[in-house]
Design a protein around this motif. Structure first.
Motif: not given
Length: 226
Positions: A108-109, A138-143, A145-146
């Protein structure tokens, strides 16, 4: 002395990345639960682990923020895809381990940093620059996924087969992220296709496949209880 060592690590990163893309593709295409799927899946996880370790090493040495952050995003999905096989009873009150929480918080970080970079590139180079597009995407997708992986730690899943949906979703998500990073890197270096197409193509192919498989699982379990 450090330069030849890092060149070796970079070549190793490229090699294990290629192995991950091949074996991940085999695992995706093969029948789930069978020998080919299990063997190729194990190799894929090992290769992705090496991609993560070598990616962090190369990114730290070259101060490559993009490589550093994408290493977290792609590997976190694979990590969760493996871990959920040990967390099949979350719907019955099973508790995750501390490192399940830790991995989710770190991811998340990392992706909040990704979004921050995207905002920076957006203000500096405009909304259609490669840096803004990749970082925000990538950032929004990663958040997301978290959120998806931490949510069942807080609220118990209702479906007994939640782990199956999570396993397929995470493994496919990790593969899509890795393939996107690979195509984006190729486009940046060799200009072989439109950068927007390179960014979107893996998701345009992978997401419909993922939805198809998850709906197939839903239908299978729905029919089994009729």
């Amino acid at each position: 002395m450090i330069e030849p060592l890092m060149d070796f690590v970079l070549y190793l990163h490229i090699t294990v990345g290629a192995i991950a893309l091949v074996t991940g593709g085999v695992a995706i295409a093969s029948e789930k639960g069978k020998s080919v799927h299990l063997k190729s899946g194990r190799i894929y996880v090992l290769a992705m682990t090496m991609v993560f370790v070598t990616g962090i090493a190369v990114a730290s040495y070259k101060f490559n923020r993009f490589l550093f952050l994408i290493a977290f995003l792609s590997y976190y999905s694979v990590f969760c895809g493996v871990r959920i096989l040990r967390l099949k009873k979350l719907h019955k009150g099973q508790r995750p381990k501390w490192f399940d929480w830790f991995a989710g918080i770190v991811n998340t970080i990392a992706n909040l940093v990704f979004v921050g970079l995207g905002i920076y590139y957006l203000s500096k180079n405009g909304p259609f620059s490669g840096g803004a597009l990749l970082s925000m995407g990538f950032g929004i997708g990663g958040l997301l996924i978290s959120y998806v992986n931490l949510h069942p730690f807080i609220i118990k899943p209702k479906k007994a087969y939640h782990w199956y949906l999570s396993h397929i979703g995470n493994m496919m998500g990790g593969y899509i992220a890795t393939l996107t990073a690979f195509l984006s890197t190729v486009v940046t270096r060799y200009d072989v296709m439109n950068p927007f197409l390179a960014f979107a193509l893996p998701s345009l192919i992978g997401v419909p496949m993922l939805i198809f498989w998850q709906r197939k699982i839903e239908r299978k379990h729905f029919n089994s209880i009729k």
